[in-house]
Design an enzyme around this catalytic site. Structure first.
Site, PDB file in Angstrom:
ATOM      1  N   ILE A 157      -7.995  36.477 -24.545  1.00  0.00           N
ATOM      2  CA  ILE A 157      -7.325  35.821 -25.701  1.00  0.00           C
ATOM      3  C   ILE A 157      -9.611  35.950 -25.760  1.00  0.00           C
ATOM      4  CG2 ILE A 157      -7.560  33.018 -26.511  1.00  0.00           C
ATOM      5  CD1 ILE A 157      -5.158  32.621 -24.366  1.00  0.00           C
TER       6      ILE A 157
ATOM      7  N   GLY B 233     -11.736  37.631 -21.437  1.00  0.00           N
ATOM      8  CA  GLY B 233     -10.594  38.394 -21.219  1.00  0.00           C
ATOM      9  C   GLY B 233      -9.923  38.639 -22.529  1.00  0.00           C
TER      10      GLY B 233
ATOM     11  N   ARG C 243      -1.518  33.310 -16.606  1.00  0.00           N
ATOM     12  CA  ARG C 243       0.097  33.697 -15.402  1.00  0.00           C
ATOM     13  C   ARG C 243       0.847  34.670 -14.982  1.00  0.00           C
ATOM     14  NH1 ARG C 243       5.250  29.432 -17.549  1.00  0.00           N
ATOM     15  NH2 ARG C 243       3.762  29.773 -19.329  1.00  0.00           N
TER      16      ARG C 243
ATOM     17  N   HIS D 278       1.788  20.266 -22.522  1.00  0.00           N
ATOM     18  CA  HIS D 278       2.274  21.862 -23.238  1.00  0.00           C
ATOM     19  C   HIS D 278       2.462  22.637 -21.689  1.00  0.00           C
ATOM     20  CE1 HIS D 278       1.556  26.157 -24.240  1.00  0.00           C
ATOM     21  NE2 HIS D 278       0.902  26.661 -23.298  1.00  0.00           N
TER      22      HIS D 278
ATOM     23  N   ARG E 231       2.539  27.841 -15.420  1.00  0.00           N
ATOM     24  CA  ARG E 231       1.230  26.772 -15.319  1.00  0.00           C
ATOM     25  C   ARG E 231       0.382  25.939 -14.423  1.00  0.00           C
ATOM     26  NH1 ARG E 231       3.955  26.438 -20.136  1.00  0.00           N
ATOM     27  NH2 ARG E 231       3.326  27.761 -21.850  1.00  0.00           N
TER      28      ARG E 231
ATOM     29  N   ASP F 193     -18.423  35.988 -20.087  1.00  0.00           N
ATOM     30  CA  ASP F 193     -17.748  35.645 -18.339  1.00  0.00           C
ATOM     31  C   ASP F 193     -18.526  35.976 -18.070  1.00  0.00           C
ATOM     32  OD1 ASP F 193     -14.155  36.451 -18.945  1.00  0.00           O
ATOM     33  OD2 ASP F 193     -15.309  37.289 -17.351  1.00  0.00           O
TER      34      ASP F 193
HETATM   35  O1  TXD Z   1      -1.133  27.281 -25.376  1.00  0.00           O
HETATM   36  C1  TXD Z   1      -1.602  27.819 -24.068  1.00  0.00           C
HETATM   37  N1  TXD Z   1      -3.467  26.770 -24.355  1.00  0.00           N
HETATM   38  C2  TXD Z   1      -2.068  28.679 -23.795  1.00  0.00           C
HETATM   39  C3  TXD Z   1      -3.134  29.124 -22.599  1.00  0.00           C
HETATM   40  C4  TXD Z   1      -1.323  30.148 -24.267  1.00  0.00           C
HETATM   41  C5  TXD Z   1      -1.978  31.491 -23.590  1.00  0.00           C
HETATM   42  C6  TXD Z   1      -2.730  31.692 -21.897  1.00  0.00           C
HETATM   43  N2  TXD Z   1      -3.138  30.305 -21.837  1.00  0.00           N
HETATM   44  C7  TXD Z   1      -4.147  30.305 -21.193  1.00  0.00           C
HETATM   45  O2  TXD Z   1      -4.940  30.721 -21.319  1.00  0.00           O
HETATM   46  C8  TXD Z   1      -3.907  30.948 -19.846  1.00  0.00           C
HETATM   47  O3  TXD Z   1      -3.146  30.826 -19.010  1.00  0.00           O
HETATM   48  C9  TXD Z   1      -5.215  31.565 -19.189  1.00  0.00           C
HETATM   49  O4  TXD Z   1      -5.356  30.383 -18.287  1.00  0.00           O
HETATM   50  C10 TXD Z   1      -6.119  31.157 -20.243  1.00  0.00           C
HETATM   51  C11 TXD Z   1      -6.749  32.784 -20.638  1.00  0.00           C
HETATM   52  O5  TXD Z   1      -5.793  34.010 -20.689  1.00  0.00           O
HETATM   53  P1  TXD Z   1      -5.983  34.896 -21.055  1.00  0.00           P
HETATM   54  O6  TXD Z   1      -4.939  35.766 -21.056  1.00  0.00           O
HETATM   55  O7  TXD Z   1      -7.749  35.140 -22.524  1.00  0.00           O
HETATM   56  O8  TXD Z   1      -6.513  35.559 -19.844  1.00  0.00           O
HETATM   57  P2  TXD Z   1      -7.456  37.091 -18.986  1.00  0.00           P
HETATM   58  O9  TXD Z   1      -7.584  37.779 -20.459  1.00  0.00           O
HETATM   59  O10 TXD Z   1      -7.366  37.051 -17.295  1.00  0.00           O
HETATM   60  O11 TXD Z   1      -9.369  36.058 -19.193  1.00  0.00           O
HETATM   61  C12 TXD Z   1      -9.560  34.754 -18.702  1.00  0.00           C
HETATM   62  C13 TXD Z   1     -11.518  35.523 -18.656  1.00  0.00           C
HETATM   63  C14 TXD Z   1     -11.971  37.097 -17.453  1.00  0.00           C
HETATM   64  O12 TXD Z   1     -11.981  37.795 -18.442  1.00  0.00           O
HETATM   65  C15 TXD Z   1     -12.337  36.601 -16.259  1.00  0.00           C
HETATM   66  O13 TXD Z   1     -13.479  37.475 -16.459  1.00  0.00           O
HETATM   67  C16 TXD Z   1     -12.873  35.850 -16.822  1.00  0.00           C
HETATM   68  O14 TXD Z   1     -11.543  34.077 -17.503  1.00  0.00           O
HETATM   69  N3  TXD Z   1     -13.800  34.000 -16.108  1.00  0.00           N
HETATM   70  C17 TXD Z   1     -14.261  33.687 -16.063  1.00  0.00           C
HETATM   71  N4  TXD Z   1     -14.710  33.517 -16.565  1.00  0.00           N
HETATM   72  C18 TXD Z   1     -16.109  32.856 -16.615  1.00  0.00           C
HETATM   73  N5  TXD Z   1     -16.159  32.213 -15.864  1.00  0.00           N
HETATM   74  C19 TXD Z   1     -15.339  31.382 -14.855  1.00  0.00           C
HETATM   75  N6  TXD Z   1     -15.601  31.070 -13.422  1.00  0.00           N
HETATM   76  C20 TXD Z   1     -14.514  33.008 -14.544  1.00  0.00           C
HETATM   77  N7  TXD Z   1     -13.089  32.896 -13.942  1.00  0.00           N
HETATM   78  C21 TXD Z   1     -12.798  34.157 -14.717  1.00  0.00           C
END
Ligand code: TXD
Length: 319
Positions: free
Chosen positions: A14, A12, A83, A176, A89, A34
């Site tokens: 990140i 996604g 979120r 966090h 969170r 993904d």
């Molecule tokens: O400091 C920190 N740790 C953080 C954490 C700072 C910012 C964001 N943080 C967390 O990172 C946020 O709360 C999310 O839980 C993750 C990922 O954030 P992102 O902004 O990259 O989220 P996206 O754009 O929704 O991307 C998540 C991807 C998306 O493409 C989905 O299709 C995929 O995860 N996804 C999966 N991939 C593989 N397997 C499964 N089951 C799956 N489910 C969703």
């Protein structure tokens, strides 16, 4: 020497940013994984097409099957849901726990030798669950939050003092989230601790307190502005710093969500503490003395992480 292989589980916001940064820094070949079909392939191709312009060599592979991560040296996990405004969170716990179960078994099967950096929220509970689901050694599984939280703190401090961000160091402990513990007496500008800067008249205690609070709310501030998701540039940079320290055995001292087995009086939990990250993964946990008020804040933070782990164990009794 073959290039490193870095698997990004979750492609996604990140994940895509990570892939781009890995290319620009020539850290290795990238596998974007993904469940969404086309997204990892499309992002991988797009970044590969930027390589001739920027002049870097790396292979980008998009995949929807775990087999593609086979033999990865590093796995960075962002899979799950982020979120939306108004969500905490912790609201993400149930959905993302199921995701960690799948990711854990994928890593166990195909990349058991990897250094794993979890980013998915709620971070401290997800990395704890991921280590258990994957069965990888505890020093090889860690979570990214402290590098980001301290980077936010450093940015705000550099702005306040009108100095380079490079000369500001900051120290953040704990989970966090809203209970993170920014330690002002270990945070410095050019080596001068923040309480001394207050004495020198560079800032006031009230302004410092406001900066600490803004740091705690740093994630929510971005969510409120973006509205459709959470921060991704600074989180990606932070995870890259950790991956680089591992791959190049830099042994950087960085705040990492690490497995504690008695340090700071905490057993079998992941909490943000200062560590040394090198070729051995999380090689050392640095235990500092906390004063009474710091200890109180730290305990509160640990308590909230413990609550999340208990909630996970209720949903997934196999943990
Ligand atoms: O400091 C920190 N740790 C953080 C954490 C700072 C910012 C964001 N943080 C967390 O990172 C946020 O709360 C999310 O839980 C993750 C990922 O954030 P992102 O902004 O990259 O989220 P996206 O754009 O929704 O991307 C998540 C991807 C998306 O493409 C989905 O299709 C995929 O995860 N996804 C999966 N991939 C593989 N397997 C499964 N089951 C799956 N489910 C969703």
């Amino acid at each position: 020497m073959a290039r490193n292989k870095i698997a990004l589980i979750g492609s996604g916001m990140i994940g895509g940013t990570l892939a781009h940064m890995i290319g620009l820094k020539e850290l290795g070949d990238v596998v974007l994984f993904d469940i969404a079909e086309g997204i990892p392939q499309g992002k991988g191709l797009d970044i590969a097409e930027s390589a001739p312009v920027d002049g870097f060599d790396a292979r980008f592979t998009g995949a929807n099957s775990y087999e593609a991560i086979k033999g990865a040296d590093v796995c960075i996990v962002t899979a799950g849901v982020p979120r939306k405004p108004g969500m905490s969170r912790d609201d993400l716990l149930e959905i993302n726990l199921k995701v960690m179960e799948q990711v854990g078994s994928g890593i166990r099967k195909y990349a058991p030798e990897a250094f794993v950096i979890c980013i998915t929220n709620p971070l401290d509970a997800m990395v704890w669950a991921l280590q258990k689901f994957s069965g990888l050694p505890r020093n090889m599984v860690c979570g990214m939050a402290g590098v980001l939280d301290s980077a936010r703190f450093r940015h705000f401090l550099a702005e306040e003092f009108d100095v380079s961000v490079e000369d500001v160091t900051a120290f953040v402990l704990g989970g966090h989230g809203d209970t993170m513990v920014p330690l002002t007496r270990y945070s410095t500008v050019g080596g001068i601790p923040l309480p001394d800067l207050v004495k020198m008249g560079w800032t006031t205690k009230d302004k410092l307190d406001a900066i600490v609070q803004r740091t705690r709310d740093g994630g929510a501030e971005i969510v409120g502005l973006l509205k459709t998701g959470s921060a991704y540039y600074a989180p990606a940079s932070s995870a890259i710093a950790m991956a680089e320290s591992y791959l190049k055995d830099k042994k950087r001292v960085m705040p990492v969500a690490a497995h504690l087995s008695g340090q700071y009086g905490v057993k079998d939990m992941y909490v943000g503490v200062p560590t040394v990250v090198g070729a051995g993964g999380v090689e050392r946990i640095i235990e500092i003395d906390l004063n009474k008020s710091e200890q109180k804040m730290f305990d509160k933070s640990v308590e909230s992480v413990a609550g999340l782990c208990e909630a996970c164990a209720k949903i997934a009794p196999n943990l």
